[in-house]
Design a protein around this motif. Structure first.
Motif, PDB file in Angstrom:
ATOM      1  N   UNK A   1      12.031  -0.966  -3.850  1.00 27.87           N
ATOM      2  CA  UNK A   1      10.916  -0.310  -4.557  1.00 27.87           C
ATOM      3  C   UNK A   1       9.895  -1.334  -5.034  1.00 27.87           C
ATOM      4  N   UNK A   2      10.375  -2.457  -5.574  1.00 28.37           N
ATOM      5  CA  UNK A   2       9.448  -3.501  -6.022  1.00 28.37           C
ATOM      6  C   UNK A   2       8.680  -4.071  -4.834  1.00 28.37           C
ATOM      7  N   UNK A   3       9.360  -4.312  -3.722  1.00 21.59           N
ATOM      8  CA  UNK A   3       8.720  -4.831  -2.517  1.00 21.59           C
ATOM      9  C   UNK A   3       7.645  -3.871  -2.023  1.00 21.59           C
ATOM     10  N   UNK A   4       7.958  -2.582  -1.997  1.00 22.20           N
ATOM     11  CA  UNK A   4       6.998  -1.567  -1.550  1.00 22.20           C
ATOM     12  C   UNK A   4       5.757  -1.565  -2.453  1.00 22.20           C
ATOM     13  N   UNK A   5       5.985  -1.629  -3.784  1.00 25.95           N
ATOM     14  CA  UNK A   5       4.866  -1.640  -4.739  1.00 25.95           C
ATOM     15  C   UNK A   5       3.991  -2.876  -4.541  1.00 25.95           C
ATOM     16  N   UNK A   6       4.642  -4.032  -4.349  1.00 26.94           N
ATOM     17  CA  UNK A   6       3.880  -5.264  -4.143  1.00 26.94           C
ATOM     18  C   UNK A   6       3.004  -5.170  -2.885  1.00 26.94           C
ATOM     19  N   UNK A   7       3.568  -4.603  -1.814  1.00 27.35           N
ATOM     20  CA  UNK A   7       2.840  -4.530  -0.547  1.00 27.35           C
ATOM     21  C   UNK A   7       1.759  -3.454  -0.535  1.00 27.35           C
ATOM     22  N   UNK A   8       2.015  -2.326  -1.203  1.00 30.88           N
ATOM     23  CA  UNK A   8       1.086  -1.200  -1.104  1.00 30.88           C
ATOM     24  C   UNK A   8       0.118  -1.081  -2.280  1.00 30.88           C
ATOM     25  N   UNK A   9       0.449  -1.686  -3.417  1.00 25.97           N
ATOM     26  CA  UNK A   9      -0.415  -1.577  -4.602  1.00 25.97           C
ATOM     27  C   UNK A   9      -0.959  -2.937  -5.019  1.00 25.97           C
ATOM     28  N   UNK A  10      -0.058  -3.877  -5.298  1.00 22.36           N
ATOM     29  CA  UNK A  10      -0.462  -5.172  -5.845  1.00 22.36           C
ATOM     30  C   UNK A  10      -1.271  -6.008  -4.847  1.00 22.36           C
ATOM     31  N   UNK A  11      -0.776  -6.117  -3.605  1.00 19.09           N
ATOM     32  CA  UNK A  11      -1.466  -6.935  -2.600  1.00 19.09           C
ATOM     33  C   UNK A  11      -2.889  -6.422  -2.344  1.00 19.09           C
ATOM     34  N   UNK A  12      -3.086  -5.116  -2.069  1.00 20.54           N
ATOM     35  CA  UNK A  12      -4.453  -4.633  -1.853  1.00 20.54           C
ATOM     36  C   UNK A  12      -5.355  -4.820  -3.085  1.00 20.54           C
TER      37      UNK A  12
END
Length: 157
Positions: free
Chosen positions: A15-26
Motif C-alpha cells: 500500500x505504501x509503495x502504491x501511494x508513493x508511485x501513484x500520489x507522491x511521485x506525480x
C-alpha cells in the motif's frame, strides 16, 4: 537473503509503495516543474526542496521494492507448529514478578510496533520466546535487567 514478513505486513508495504508511485511521485514531479517555471534554479529553495523530496521518494520506492522482492511472506493462520512459539505467532505472557499480562505477535522488523503489540523477531523478548510452549517460563534480558515471563497461550491468527 529472505526477510520473514506476515501477510498483513506485506500488504502495508504494498500500500505504501502504491501511494508513493501513484500520489507522491506525480506530486513531486509537478512541484519540480512548478519550481522550474520560477526561473533561476541556483537560488530557488522550492526547487531544491522538491528535488530533495524526489530523491527521498525514489529511495523509499527502491527500498520497498527490494524488501518485497526478498520477503518470505508467512500467514500465521496456516502455521502448524504444535503450540510452539514461531514467527507470526501471537503469545500471551504474564510477568512472574508483577502479574502483568501482555500479548505480543512476533513479526518482521518493518512491521514491529509495540503500541500494537507487534514485536520484531529480532527483539530480545522474541528471541527468548521462539521455540517455547505455553507453560514455559522465559527470562528476557531487558535494558532494566532480567525479566521473567510465563507463556500463557500461543495462537496462530
Amino acid at each position: 537473503m529472505k526477510y520473514p514478513m506476515t501477510v498483513r505486513g506485506a500488504q502495508k508495504l504494498k500500500e505504501e509503495l502504491h501511494r508513493l508511485k501513484t500520489v507522491e511521485r506525480p506530486a513531486v514531479i509537478a512541484a519540480i516543474a512548478e519550481a522550474r517555471s520560477h526561473g533561476d534554479l541556483s537560488e530557488n529553495a522550492e526547487y531544491d526542496a522538491a528535488r530533495e523530496r524526489q530523491a527521498f521518494i525514489e529511495g523509499r520506492i527502491m527500498e520497498l521494492e527490494g524488501k518485497l522482492a526478498n520477503a518470505q511472506i508467512i500467514d500465521p493462520k496456516t502455521l502448524d507448529a504444535d503450540g510452539r512459539v514461531v514467527f507470526g505467532a501471537t503469545v500471551d505472557l504474564e510477568a512472574t514478578e508483577s502479574g502483568e499480562q501482555v500479548t505480543y505477535q512476533i513479526v518482521g522488523e518493518d512491521e514491529a510496533d509495540v503500541r500494537e503489540g507487534k514485536i520484531s523477531v529480532t527483539s530480545p523478548i522474541a528471541r527468548a520466546l521462539i521455540g517455547k510452549y505455553a507453560g514455559d517460563v522465559v527470562v528476557v534480558q531487558a535494558p532494566g535487567g532480567a525479566r521473567e515471563y510465563e507463556i500463557l497461550d500461543v495462537r496462530y491468527e
